[in-house]
Design an enzyme around this catalytic site. Structure first.
Site, PDB file in Angstrom:
ATOM      1  N   TYR A 147      13.395   7.893  -1.267  1.00 55.48           N
ATOM      2  CA  TYR A 147      12.204   7.864  -0.742  1.00 55.48           C
ATOM      3  C   TYR A 147      11.095   8.737  -1.860  1.00 55.48           C
ATOM      4  CZ  TYR A 147       7.107   6.913   0.977  1.00 55.48           C
ATOM      5  OH  TYR A 147       6.229   7.013   1.430  1.00 55.48           O
ATOM      6  N   GLU A 154       6.284   7.493  -8.892  1.00 56.86           N
ATOM      7  CA  GLU A 154       5.081   6.468  -8.540  1.00 56.86           C
ATOM      8  C   GLU A 154       3.764   7.122  -9.460  1.00 56.86           C
ATOM      9  OE1 GLU A 154       5.054   4.398  -4.745  1.00 56.86           O
ATOM     10  OE2 GLU A 154       6.574   4.151  -4.794  1.00 56.86           O
TER      11      GLU A 154
END
Length: 215
Positions: A147, A154
């Site tokens: 994550y 991102e």
């Protein structure tokens, strides 16, 4: 009898959906790893970009799954997860393909694909109560590493679109939209990560085992 038949159809559908999704993401994972290793990040989007975009877009159906109760998933977190990835695929990677040759594009897809291969494999096998203990552990532990890699990649991709796109070449308001999305990552990432930590405590804590039915 009708209820039993309906349950059987639902189980068959979920097995098929999760199995196909796992294969699709495994394909993305394989392409990213092979091309990144043997060539360079520059060539990764050439072999995976369109397929990854289509695969991720198909995940919209998971919002419907949550809304209709096909799976016992929270609607809000499902919507956040799917929406954030669609934003990356369609509002960041697609308009600015020149940025997809960066290492952050490859690391983003690597984190996504590893996560999804684990998740979809888990849910496919769960339908037949055949989840291995190692897969159960990965389902609720791999996110601890994947994550942060995914989120940081991102953010890096969005920043590249903002400063090196340039985003303003599309419309004058596009940079502001990207900034708003970046700001939303602050509460959004905390919510999603906290949700997974809660799931991990629930399903791995107090001697939980893979044989026990889990969400």
């Amino acid at each position: 009898m009708a209820k039993s038949n309906g349950s059987g159809v639902k189980k068959a559908y979920l097995i098929l959906y999760n199995a196909v999704s796992a294969i699709a993401w495994a394909t993305i994972l394989g392409r990213v790893v092979v091309v990144f290793w043997w060539k360079s990040p520059f060539f990764v989007p050439l072999v995976v970009d369109n397929f990854a975009r289509i695969t991720q877009t198909c995940a919209v159906i998971e919002i419907l799954h949550a809304l209709t109760g096909v799976v016992p998933a929270p609607v809000f977190t499902t919507l956040m997860q799917v929406a954030s990835r669609l934003f990356l695929m369609w509002a960041v990677c697609w308009p600015f393909p020149q940025n997809n040759t960066s290492v952050f594009y490859s690391s983003m897809l690597l984190a996504w694909s590893l996560t999804e291969v684990i998740r979809y494999s888990y849910f496919a096998l769960k339908q037949v109560d055949e989840v291995p203990g190692s897969l159960h552990w990965l389902r609720y532990s791999a996110f601890l590493v994947l994550y942060p890699i995914g989120i940081s990649s991102e953010v890096a991709m969005t920043l590249q679109a903002l400063f090196y796109g340039p985003a303003s070449s599309l419309t004058p308001w596009y940079p502001y939209a990207l900034v708003m999305v970046l700001l939303s990552y602050i509460p959004g990432s905390v919510i999603l990560y906290s949700h997974m930590l809660k799931q991990r405590r629930k399903y791995l804590g107090a001697g939980k085992t893979a044989e026990k039915k889990t969400q």
